[in-house]
Scaffold this motif. Structure first.
Motif, PDB file in Angstrom:
ATOM      1  N   HIS A   1       0.816  -1.214   0.000  1.00  0.00           N
ATOM      2  CA  HIS A   1       0.000   0.000   0.000  1.00  0.00           C
ATOM      3  C   HIS A   1       0.854   1.271   0.000  1.00  0.00           C
ATOM      4  N   SER A   2       2.177   1.132   0.202  1.00  0.00           N
ATOM      5  CA  SER A   2       3.009   2.336   0.252  1.00  0.00           C
ATOM      6  C   SER A   2       4.478   1.964   0.084  1.00  0.00           C
ATOM      7  N   ALA A   3       5.327   2.994   0.127  1.00  0.00           N
ATOM      8  CA  ALA A   3       6.769   2.764   0.010  1.00  0.00           C
ATOM      9  C   ALA A   3       7.418   2.658   1.382  1.00  0.00           C
ATOM     10  N   THR A   4       6.623   2.855   2.428  1.00  0.00           N
ATOM     11  CA  THR A   4       7.218   2.858   3.766  1.00  0.00           C
ATOM     12  C   THR A   4       6.628   1.815   4.704  1.00  0.00           C
ATOM     13  N   HIS A   5       5.311   1.695   4.687  1.00  0.00           N
ATOM     14  CA  HIS A   5       4.648   0.860   5.688  1.00  0.00           C
ATOM     15  C   HIS A   5       4.430  -0.566   5.169  1.00  0.00           C
ATOM     16  N   ARG A   6       3.547  -0.725   4.195  1.00  0.00           N
ATOM     17  CA  ARG A   6       3.348  -2.038   3.563  1.00  0.00           C
ATOM     18  C   ARG A   6       3.961  -1.969   2.175  1.00  0.00           C
ATOM     19  N   ARG A   7       5.183  -2.501   2.052  1.00  0.00           N
ATOM     20  CA  ARG A   7       5.995  -2.272   0.859  1.00  0.00           C
ATOM     21  C   ARG A   7       5.920  -3.428  -0.135  1.00  0.00           C
ATOM     22  N   PRO A   8       6.199  -3.158  -1.416  1.00  0.00           N
ATOM     23  CA  PRO A   8       6.158  -4.215  -2.438  1.00  0.00           C
ATOM     24  C   PRO A   8       7.391  -5.116  -2.397  1.00  0.00           C
ATOM     25  N   VAL A   9       7.435  -5.966  -1.403  1.00  0.00           N
ATOM     26  CA  VAL A   9       8.562  -6.883  -1.214  1.00  0.00           C
ATOM     27  C   VAL A   9       8.027  -8.304  -1.130  1.00  0.00           C
ATOM     28  N   LEU A  10       8.598  -9.202  -1.931  1.00  0.00           N
ATOM     29  CA  LEU A  10       8.172 -10.611  -1.927  1.00  0.00           C
ATOM     30  C   LEU A  10       9.258 -11.542  -1.386  1.00  0.00           C
ATOM     31  N   SER A  11      10.522 -11.142  -1.526  1.00  0.00           N
ATOM     32  CA  SER A  11      11.627 -12.077  -1.252  1.00  0.00           C
ATOM     33  C   SER A  11      11.622 -12.613   0.174  1.00  0.00           C
TER      34      SER A  11
ATOM     35  N   LEU B   1       5.182 -19.907  -6.350  1.00  0.00           N
ATOM     36  CA  LEU B   1       4.102 -19.021  -5.893  1.00  0.00           C
ATOM     37  C   LEU B   1       4.271 -17.582  -6.388  1.00  0.00           C
ATOM     38  N   VAL B   2       5.493 -17.235  -6.805  1.00  0.00           N
ATOM     39  CA  VAL B   2       5.748 -15.865  -7.284  1.00  0.00           C
ATOM     40  C   VAL B   2       6.283 -15.849  -8.715  1.00  0.00           C
ATOM     41  N   THR B   3       6.344 -17.024  -9.356  1.00  0.00           N
ATOM     42  CA  THR B   3       6.858 -17.080 -10.737  1.00  0.00           C
ATOM     43  C   THR B   3       5.873 -17.824 -11.652  1.00  0.00           C
TER      44      THR B   3
END
Ligand SMILES: [Fe+2]
Length: 234
Positions: free
Chosen positions: A190-200, A218-220
């Motif tokens: 939802h944001s660049a700080t709190h809920r970030r677009p990170v899957l690893s 699951l991610v590919t």
């Protein structure tokens, strides 16, 4: 990696607040190894028209390309289960049959099976978002199993596996993985700080539970099948 659930479109819902934040989210995603993001704004009662969403996606892609960012944005939505199937059909992922199905956060409706039955009957393929954060499913995971048996797929939020949504969601996510009831991990950023677009980090946690190959799928492979409109095993 492909992220099928991300609120990256600027100033459209409770996700990214501006183009600057969307670009910051894009940078985080690229650094994490994400190459494709499905932009999935909330679609509830008051909806954005599909044409408007497509235009928003095209505008963001244009800015990303101009900057040379190796990231593609595709159309999609985080669709409320309260919408009728004919309305849902306008908000599928990449114009295919799959769509993100969001049940109320507080509970799973008693008639959830009937609801998905009607969606499936209309030729739509529901991907249930973050069941590990739903109190009914945390208590009674069999309710989710029954929806999967009916033909639904399941997306767990990557951050749930690392404890970002509390111990109950973390335990539930791990249990669902162990039981083979998870088809996708997504960021639901939802944001660049709190809920970030990170899957690893989520993939790493999933690897410890189901092994590296199954976790990466699951991610590919699985999200790639969705974008191509194929069945997951096909
Ligand atoms: Fe979402």
């Amino acid at each position: 990696m492909i992220d099928i659930h991300c609120h990256i479109l600027p100033a459209i819902d409770d996700g990214s607040s501006s183009l600057e934040e969307s670009l910051a989210m894009a940078e985080i995603a690229i650094a994490d190894g994400i190459s494709t993001i499905v932009a999935t704004p909330h679609i509830k009662g008051e909806v954005h028209l599909p044409q408007f969403l497509l235009q928003q996606v095209e505008e963001l892609n244009t800015v990303l390309k101009k900057r040379g960012y190796p990231l593609d944005i595709l159309t999609g939505a985080d669709v409320s289960a309260m919408l009728p199937p004919q309305e849902i059909a306008r908000y599928t992922i990449n114009g295919g049959k799959y769509f993100l199905l969001e049940f109320p956060h507080s509970h799973l409706p008693m008639n959830a099976n009937q609801m998905v039955f009607e969606m499936l009957l209309a030729g739509l393929l529901p991907i249930i978002t973050h069941p590990e954060r739903n109190p009914t499913i945390i208590r009674e995971p069999e309710r989710l199993f029954s929806l999967v048996d009916a033909g639904c797929l399941v997306q767990v939020t990557a951050g749930s596996l690392t404890g970002n949504f509390g111990q109950d969601s973390k335990d539930c996510a791990a249990y669902l993985l162990k039981m083979g009831q998870v088809h996708f991990l997504a960021s639901d950023a939802h944001s660049a700080t709190h809920r970030r677009p990170v899957l690893s980090e989520g993939v790493e946690a999933a690897t410890a539970i189901i092994g590296e190959q199954a976790a990466h799928k699951l991610v590919t492979l699985n999200p790639a099948a969705v974008l191509a409109g194929r069945s997951l095993d096909g």
